[in-house]
Design an enzyme around this catalytic site. Structure first.
Site, mmCIF file in Angstrom:
data_model
loop_
_atom_site.group_PDB
_atom_site.id
_atom_site.type_symbol
_atom_site.label_atom_id
_atom_site.label_comp_id
_atom_site.label_asym_id
_atom_site.label_seq_id
_atom_site.Cartn_x
_atom_site.Cartn_y
_atom_site.Cartn_z
ATOM 1 N N ASP A 1 -6.417 50.712 56.015
ATOM 2 C CA ASP A 1 -7.887 50.141 56.361
ATOM 3 C C ASP A 1 -8.051 49.168 57.474
ATOM 4 O OD1 ASP A 1 -10.297 49.200 55.586
ATOM 5 O OD2 ASP A 1 -9.628 47.391 54.779
ATOM 6 N N ASP B 1 -10.855 46.552 58.425
ATOM 7 C CA ASP B 1 -11.353 45.514 58.383
ATOM 8 C C ASP B 1 -10.621 44.411 57.180
ATOM 9 O OD1 ASP B 1 -14.629 45.253 59.583
ATOM 10 O OD2 ASP B 1 -13.744 47.200 59.095
#
Length: 314
Positions: A109, A111
């Site tokens: 991922d 963020d």
């Protein structure tokens, strides 16, 4: 400081394997697991043992980056994770396949995992709608809102904002601690590395180039005449899109799914964690942690190197 912590353990246990408590019979035929952290010392190790009430066997102690890692065997209980919170170290049961020496695939991922911020929240602050967007982001990451719906809602609040604010955020993009060392080490061992993000191409593609990643999938802002239109261009990268991205990359690179890792912090990362051979919840939301195979609460991203190096030692 890390050297002192390391030596506090090796001075008491100069040879392996050995029992943590010399005067008691250790657990036989236990399951392997590691404790690790930058401040793991003999005091924390002994406190953990006391909370568990078991005489573990200690098989090895080593360092990766700034982490001290202790390989133990004992009868595993899920309560161990709670006990490590009290001594502020991380723990992992070694019941997964990926190892550092065998090239695999890492999908991250972006963020709050590869970087320290939620990009859309920072963009929203510059656009004057920061509090509104942050509240929606938090709710979505906790799994309380449908991700696609929440994303379109957040992007909609940015309608009319100048494209230049994207550059402002990117110029100050804070990488997650341990990111560069982890990626460079994995690449050295032949690993494929990628981002699958519910964030945006403006930042994900930048990281792909900066870190020489093999692939990046993310959302795209619709922009006209130098202004955000408030719309997302194309398909939304949601939980299922992330999982399909990981599966696609496994097929493209000819990698067995057992030798893959997915790491993230939000509810929309769980699907790809379930596809991967190892799913890691990184400083994750409370709803996410119980559903992940491995939980990292204290270490930085070099936690991945700790996990993979441990599997090379058992």
């Amino acid at each position: 400081m890390q050297i002192q912590c390391f030596e506090s353990i090796t001075q008491k246990y100069p040879q392996f394997p050995t029992a943590l408590l010399a005067n008691e019979e250790p657990i036989q035929n236990g399951e392997p697991f590691i404790l690790y952290g930058t401040k793991l010392d003999i005091t924390k190790l002994e406190k953990f043992q006391q909370k568990c009430g078991q005489n573990f066997q200690i098989f090895d102690v080593w360092m990766v980056a700034k982490n001290i890692i202790v390989l133990l065997k004992g009868q595993w209980f899920s309560d161990f994770i709670k006990f490590t919170h009290d001594v502020e170290v991380d723990i992992a049961k070694l019941d997964f396949s990926p190892k550092l020496s065998q090239a695999g695939l890492l999908v991250m991922d972006m963020d709050s995992t590869a970087i320290q911020i939620e990009c859309i929240d920072e963009i929203a602050k510059l656009a004057g709608v920061g509090e509104l967007v942050s509240a929606i982001t938090e709710s979505a990451m906790r799994g309380e809102l449908d991700f696609e719906q929440s994303l379109r809602c957040r992007v909609g609040t940015l309608k009319g904002a100048p494209e230049s604010i994207l550059q402002q955020v990117r110029e100050n993009l804070p990488l997650m601690s341990g990111l560069v060392e982890t990626i460079q080490t994995l690449q050295k061992y032949g690993w494929k590395t990628a981002i699958a993000s519910g964030g945006f191409t403006y930042f994900a593609d930048y990281l792909k180039a900066l870190l020489q990643l093999d692939f990046a999938a993310s959302n795209q802002f619709d922009i006209e005449d130098g202004k955000l239109t408030g719309l997302v261009k194309g398909d939304v990268v949601d939980a299922q899109y992330k999982a399909k991205t990981l599966q696609h990359l496994l097929e493209e690179y000819g990698i067995d799914s057992r030798h893959s890792i997915a790491i993230g912090d939000g509810a929309n990362d769980l699907a790809m964690m379930n596809v991967a051979g190892l799913g890691v919840a990184f400083h994750a939301k409370p709803k996410v942690q119980p559903q992940a195979q491995i939980v990292v609460n204290f270490a930085d991203l070099t936690a991945l190197l700790c996990l993979l190096s441990a599997n090379d030692r058992i």
